[in-house]
Design an enzyme around this catalytic site. Structure first.
Site, PDB file in Angstrom:
ATOM      1  N   HIS A 100       0.834  -1.205   0.000  1.00 23.77           N
ATOM      2  CA  HIS A 100       0.000   0.000   0.000  1.00 23.77           C
ATOM      3  C   HIS A 100       0.871   1.259   0.000  1.00 23.77           C
ATOM      4  CE1 HIS A 100      -3.361   2.695   1.274  1.00 23.77           C
ATOM      5  NE2 HIS A 100      -2.388   3.297   1.946  1.00 23.77           N
ATOM      6  N   GLU A 101       1.891   1.275   0.854  1.00 17.97           N
ATOM      7  CA  GLU A 101       2.762   2.460   0.919  1.00 17.97           C
ATOM      8  C   GLU A 101       3.552   2.632  -0.380  1.00 17.97           C
ATOM      9  OE1 GLU A 101       2.167   4.576   3.077  1.00 17.97           O
ATOM     10  OE2 GLU A 101       1.036   3.344   4.470  1.00 17.97           O
ATOM     11  N   HIS A 104       1.554   4.486  -2.855  1.00 21.21           N
ATOM     12  CA  HIS A 104       1.661   5.955  -2.772  1.00 21.21           C
ATOM     13  C   HIS A 104       2.908   6.448  -3.512  1.00 21.21           C
ATOM     14  CE1 HIS A 104      -1.751   6.600  -0.266  1.00 21.21           C
ATOM     15  NE2 HIS A 104      -1.277   5.944   0.789  1.00 21.21           N
TER      16      HIS A 104
HETATM   17 ZN   LIG Z   1      -2.197   5.271   2.475  1.00 21.36          ZN
END
Ligand SMILES: [Zn+2]
Length: 233
Positions: A100-101, A104
């Site tokens: 998830h990171e 980004h």
């Molecule tokens: Zn996030």
């Protein structure tokens, strides 16, 4: 005047309960995800590096962050900071959060529009969160209506930030799941488990946003911008 108002709990209470429930759900989803090892045996940091390599992102570093759940991507420093459990962990939860990171970081590299807008709004939203209560409080004390309206306007900046943040978060999670699967870092059944963890995390953002929207509506009602009267006591 500002004081105890049962109407506040009527407006904001359900959102707060939802937020508490979401917090509980995310904790338990993370805990059970941490108990499921991943067949590849990689750590969260190794998975993150593999995804960065696959996307030819060379200017982003990975380091261990302090504190539980302190995971985030810092677009200014171009740094992925992963908590110890995620950085060194070899579980479904570690994989999900790390990916998830990285999602980004990929958004940042691709100049994904909602992320660019969100980062642009951050300074305004932080001014809004610092000033809104102060402006409303002083406005109510001095009975100066325009100041109250300004305070409510400042609070709405926080809500706008949170609304733009939602697609950013959902997109990062969707990317994470798709990439993990595509790169062969998880099996289809592991990808489903990753989804449970990331969906629970997304719920906390939704709950926080609903709470803020209801708080904004409450202020608008309390000070007579909608419904009621600005003179009611
Ligand atoms: Zn996030």
């Amino acid at each position: 005047m500002i004081g105890f108002d049962p109407m506040y709990f009527l407006f904001v209470g359900p959102g707060m309960l939802l937020a508490l429930w979401a917090q509980y759900k995310v904790k338990s989803a993370f805990n059970s995800g941490h108990e499921i090892p991943v067949a590849s045996g990689l750590s969260g940091a190794q998975v993150a590096q593999k995804i960065l390599d696959a996307y030819s992102i060379k200017n982003v570093g990975i380091e261990e962050a302090d504190g539980f759940m302190g995971d985030h991507y810092d677009p200014k420093a171009k740094m992925l900071r992963l908590s110890h459990e995620v950085y060194s962990g070899r579980s479904i939860s570690s994989f999900g959060v790390a990916a998830h990171e990285v999602g980004h970081a990929i958004q940042d590299a691709e100049k994904y529009a909602p992320l660019v807008i969100r980062n642009g709004i951050v300074p305004l939203a932080s001014i809004g969160s610092n000033l809104s209560f102060f402006l409303m409080f002083i406005g109510a004390m001095l009975n100066y209506y325009n100041l109250i309206v300004l305070g409510i306007g400042a609070f709405s900046l926080i809500v706008i930030f949170q609304l733009i943040n939602l697609p950013v978060e959902f997109d990062a999670s969707n990317r994470a799941r798709a990439i993990l699967l595509k790169q062969g870092l998880v099996s289809p059944s592991e990808e489903k488990e990753v989804g449970k963890v990331l969906n629970a995390a997304a719920m906390t953002y939704v709950a926080a946003t609903i709470t803020s929207i209801m708080t904004l509506i409450y202020y608008a009602y309390r000070y007579g911008l909608i419904g009621g009267s600005k003179n009611d006591e």
